[in-house]
Design an enzyme around this catalytic site. Structure first.
Site, PDB file in Angstrom:
ATOM      1  N   SER A  43       0.835  -1.203   0.000  1.00 28.99           N
ATOM      2  CA  SER A  43       0.000   0.000   0.000  1.00 28.99           C
ATOM      3  C   SER A  43       0.868   1.250   0.000  1.00 28.99           C
ATOM      4  CB  SER A  43      -0.863  -0.013   1.253  1.00 28.99           C
ATOM      5  OG  SER A  43      -1.538   1.209   1.367  1.00 28.99           O
ATOM      6  N   SER A  44       0.329   2.329  -0.555  1.00 26.57           N
ATOM      7  CA  SER A  44       1.075   3.594  -0.546  1.00 26.57           C
ATOM      8  C   SER A  44       1.272   4.095   0.887  1.00 26.57           C
ATOM      9  CB  SER A  44       0.336   4.654  -1.368  1.00 26.57           C
ATOM     10  OG  SER A  44      -0.957   4.842  -0.847  1.00 26.57           O
ATOM     11  N   CYS A  45       0.407   3.635   1.822  1.00 27.21           N
ATOM     12  CA  CYS A  45       0.493   4.184   3.180  1.00 27.21           C
ATOM     13  C   CYS A  45       1.657   3.597   3.979  1.00 27.21           C
ATOM     14  CB  CYS A  45      -0.828   3.992   3.929  1.00 27.21           C
ATOM     15  SG  CYS A  45      -1.173   2.278   4.309  1.00 27.21           S
ATOM     16  N   TYR A  85       0.846  -1.817  11.317  1.00 29.34           N
ATOM     17  CA  TYR A  85       0.351  -2.357  10.046  1.00 29.34           C
ATOM     18  C   TYR A  85       1.429  -2.218   8.960  1.00 29.34           C
ATOM     19  CZ  TYR A  85      -2.468  -2.547   5.784  1.00 29.34           C
ATOM     20  OH  TYR A  85      -2.958  -2.873   4.549  1.00 29.34           O
ATOM     21  N   LYS A  93       3.416  -5.061   6.710  1.00 29.77           N
ATOM     22  CA  LYS A  93       3.395  -5.062   5.232  1.00 29.77           C
ATOM     23  C   LYS A  93       4.815  -4.988   4.670  1.00 29.77           C
ATOM     24  CE  LYS A  93      -0.754  -5.471   3.974  1.00 29.77           C
ATOM     25  NZ  LYS A  93      -1.133  -6.452   2.977  1.00 29.77           N
ATOM     26  N   HIS A 150     -12.462   6.038   4.398  1.00 29.08           N
ATOM     27  CA  HIS A 150     -11.560   6.958   3.715  1.00 29.08           C
ATOM     28  C   HIS A 150     -12.352   8.157   3.207  1.00 29.08           C
ATOM     29  CE1 HIS A 150      -8.912   3.245   3.079  1.00 29.08           C
ATOM     30  NE2 HIS A 150      -8.336   4.012   3.968  1.00 29.08           N
TER      31      HIS A 150
HETATM   32  N1  LIG Z   1      -8.466  -0.071   0.315  1.00 20.00           N
HETATM   33  C1  LIG Z   1      -7.440   0.675  -0.070  1.00 20.00           C
HETATM   34  O1  LIG Z   1      -7.554   1.918  -0.277  1.00 20.00           O
HETATM   35  C2  LIG Z   1      -6.093   0.049  -0.286  1.00 20.00           C
HETATM   36  C3  LIG Z   1      -5.113   0.854  -0.832  1.00 20.00           C
HETATM   37  C4  LIG Z   1      -3.885   0.310  -1.051  1.00 20.00           C
HETATM   38  C5  LIG Z   1      -3.644  -1.011  -0.707  1.00 20.00           C
HETATM   39  N2  LIG Z   1      -4.603  -1.792  -0.178  1.00 20.00           N
HETATM   40  C6  LIG Z   1      -4.236  -3.168   0.189  1.00 20.00           C
HETATM   41  O2  LIG Z   1      -5.064  -4.142  -0.390  1.00 20.00           O
HETATM   42  C7  LIG Z   1      -5.203  -5.256   0.497  1.00 20.00           C
HETATM   43  C8  LIG Z   1      -6.674  -5.576   0.665  1.00 20.00           C
HETATM   44  O3  LIG Z   1      -7.312  -4.413   1.165  1.00 20.00           O
HETATM   45  P1  LIG Z   1      -8.905  -4.224   1.063  1.00 20.00           P
HETATM   46  O4  LIG Z   1      -9.140  -2.765   1.112  1.00 20.00           O
HETATM   47  O5  LIG Z   1      -9.446  -5.045  -0.045  1.00 20.00           O
HETATM   48  O6  LIG Z   1      -9.336  -4.849   2.468  1.00 20.00           O
HETATM   49  P2  LIG Z   1     -10.733  -5.524   2.862  1.00 20.00           P
HETATM   50  O7  LIG Z   1     -11.824  -4.954   2.027  1.00 20.00           O
HETATM   51  O8  LIG Z   1     -10.855  -5.430   4.343  1.00 20.00           O
HETATM   52  O9  LIG Z   1     -10.518  -7.048   2.454  1.00 20.00           O
HETATM   53  C9  LIG Z   1      -9.626  -7.881   3.130  1.00 20.00           C
HETATM   54  C10 LIG Z   1     -10.161  -9.288   3.035  1.00 20.00           C
HETATM   55  O10 LIG Z   1      -9.244 -10.155   3.695  1.00 20.00           O
HETATM   56  C11 LIG Z   1     -10.008 -11.082   4.460  1.00 20.00           C
HETATM   57  N3  LIG Z   1      -9.229 -11.573   5.587  1.00 20.00           N
HETATM   58  C12 LIG Z   1      -8.672 -10.859   6.584  1.00 20.00           C
HETATM   59  N4  LIG Z   1      -8.067 -11.674   7.458  1.00 20.00           N
HETATM   60  C13 LIG Z   1      -8.245 -12.933   7.002  1.00 20.00           C
HETATM   61  C14 LIG Z   1      -7.871 -14.211   7.482  1.00 20.00           C
HETATM   62  N5  LIG Z   1      -7.164 -14.349   8.609  1.00 20.00           N
HETATM   63  N6  LIG Z   1      -8.241 -15.291   6.771  1.00 20.00           N
HETATM   64  C15 LIG Z   1      -8.956 -15.177   5.635  1.00 20.00           C
HETATM   65  N7  LIG Z   1      -9.338 -13.989   5.124  1.00 20.00           N
HETATM   66  C16 LIG Z   1      -8.993 -12.884   5.819  1.00 20.00           C
HETATM   67  C17 LIG Z   1     -11.194 -10.284   4.932  1.00 20.00           C
HETATM   68  O11 LIG Z   1     -12.242 -11.150   5.312  1.00 20.00           O
HETATM   69  P3  LIG Z   1     -13.148 -10.739   6.602  1.00 20.00           P
HETATM   70  O12 LIG Z   1     -13.694  -9.372   6.288  1.00 20.00           O
HETATM   71  O13 LIG Z   1     -14.180 -11.817   6.641  1.00 20.00           O
HETATM   72  O14 LIG Z   1     -12.213 -10.737   7.764  1.00 20.00           O
HETATM   73  C18 LIG Z   1     -11.525  -9.458   3.701  1.00 20.00           C
HETATM   74  O15 LIG Z   1     -12.389 -10.139   2.822  1.00 20.00           O
HETATM   75  C19 LIG Z   1      -4.508  -4.864   1.793  1.00 20.00           C
HETATM   76  O16 LIG Z   1      -3.257  -5.473   1.825  1.00 20.00           O
HETATM   77  C20 LIG Z   1      -4.348  -3.358   1.688  1.00 20.00           C
HETATM   78  O17 LIG Z   1      -3.186  -2.902   2.307  1.00 20.00           O
HETATM   79  C21 LIG Z   1      -5.845  -1.291   0.036  1.00 20.00           C
END
Ligand SMILES: NC(=O)c1ccc[n+]([C@@H]2O[C@H](COP(=O)([O-])OP(=O)(O)OC[C@H]3O[C@@H](n4cnc5c(N)ncnc54)[C@H](OP(=O)(O)O)[C@@H]3O)[C@@H](O)[C@H]2O)c1
Length: 324
Positions: free
Chosen positions: A113-115, A142, A146, A185
């Site tokens: 992530s950019s953060c 966090y 990462k 956000h």
């Molecule tokens: N959103 C952003 O703006 C953004 C920006 C840059 C990078 N990212 C990166 O993208 C990645 C995903 O982010 P996201 O925004 O898609 O997050 P998210 O919507 O919260 O999705 C994460 C998923 O991972 C699952 N998960 C978490 N712990 C788990 C475990 N122990 N076993 C199985 N599944 C598990 C969650 O399931 P449950 O909900 O059922 O726990 C959820 O479905 C992260 O690494 C984040 O750093 C996100």
């Protein structure tokens, strides 16, 4: 264009397929015609359970892994549960990376992530700025987890000859986003406030801060296409991202940023809200600019295609359909 590296019937595991990123990757893979996509909900497979993860990889033998599962959250969650954020992410990613190695996964894409770049990194943020300065204190546990994941990908590539790459997306938005005002956000928060004001017939909305900070935003569907694009690169170009002397990471952004004021105006336009935007200067602005340098992925031939207006419209339509 060269032949996609992932074969149409390759076995592809999307870890976290119900999340914002994972669900977009899953949709993109389906749209590209992949038929052997492996998914497990958190309930079906806890990626924190080493034995269960190992059994899953041994049984299913995925060829490719998109590691989009993570414990993520906003400032409030990160500061309330710092131990959970560092522990759960370290364990989950370690299990998936190690099981991928044992199962002989051909390529793995780890979502960074950019953060996790230094808090005061020069703008636009280049890949080489990782670990060059202090981190943002509010999400340090966090970010450290990462960064450890990226370091693991790099170390595994050197020691075991694996092909693991970290994608570093900018701020994302899209269907499935978190619209909880306490923890969301800036864009989902603006969409929700605007929609509620519109529905209630109110004539103004309050936007936090001066409206002057600049932010870069990427539609989750565009990120998903970038992730598939990277996994499908030919060996030479994919290999060029895995040089032994630098961490294997690549920024994914639009290369463009806009002010919060412009963003709020765009949301108002898309949601047909013609009331006033009032900027509450007593609230913090946060960092003045956050923009990634995406020239590396641009030079490989990928660019985003969704305009901000279209992306906001699709995000809004998805949440409106859900809430009726
Ligand atoms: N959103 C952003 O703006 C953004 C920006 C840059 C990078 N990212 C990166 O993208 C990645 C995903 O982010 P996201 O925004 O898609 O997050 P998210 O919507 O919260 O999705 C994460 C998923 O991972 C699952 N998960 C978490 N712990 C788990 C475990 N122990 N076993 C199985 N599944 C598990 C969650 O399931 P449950 O909900 O059922 O726990 C959820 O479905 C992260 O690494 C984040 O750093 C996100």
């Amino acid at each position: 264009m060269s032949t996609p590296f992932m074969h149409p019937d390759s076995r592809i595991f999307v870890a976290g397929h119900r999340g914002l990123v994972g669900s977009a990757i899953h949709r993109a893979l389906v749209d590209l015609g992949y038929t052997n996509i492996l998914t497990r909900t958190h309930q079906q497979l806890d990626l924190g359970d080493e034995v269960a993860v190992d059994a899953f990889f041994t049984r299913e033998k995925p060829d490719f892994v998109f590691l989009a599962a993570a414990r993520v959250g906003g400032i409030l969650a990160n500061s309330t549960y710092p131990a959970d954020f560092i522990r759960d992410n370290l364990i989950l990613q370690t299990n998936v990376i190690e099981s991928s190695r044992i199962a002989g996964v051909k390529r793995l894409l780890f979502l960074g992530s950019s953060c996790i770049y230094p808090r005061l990194a020069p703008q636009p943020i280049k890949e080489e700025y990782l670990l060059t300065g202090p981190l943002e204190p509010t999400n340090r546990p966090y970010a450290i987890a990462k960064i450890a994941g990226i370091e693991m990908c790099w170390s595994y590539n050197r020691q075991y000859g694996t092909h693991y790459l970290a994608a570093m997306p900018t701020n994302l938005y899209g269907p499935g986003d978190n619209f909880d005002l306490a923890n969301s956000h800036v864009l989902p928060a603006l969409i929700r406030k605007t929609a509620e004001a519109h529905a209630a017939g109110e004539r103004q909305i309050i936007v936090w801060g001066t409206g002057n900070p600049r932010r870069e935003l990427l539609y989750s569907g565009d990120l998903a296409q970038a992730c598939c694009f990277l996994m499908n690169l030919d060996e030479e170009r994919f290999g060029s991202l895995l040089a032994a002397d630098v961490p294997p990471l690549i920024n994914i952004g639009t290369g463009e940023d806009i002010t919060i004021r412009e963003l709020a105006e765009t949301v108002a336009r898309v949601l047909d809200f013609d009331g006033r935007l009032v900027f509450d200067h007593s609230k913090p602005d946060g960092t003045p600019q956050k923009l990634m340098d995406s020239s590396r992925i641009h030079s490989l031939g990928w660019r985003h295609t969704t305009t901000l207006e279209d992306g906001i419209r699709r995000t809004w339509e998805a949440v409106r359909d859900l809430t009726g």
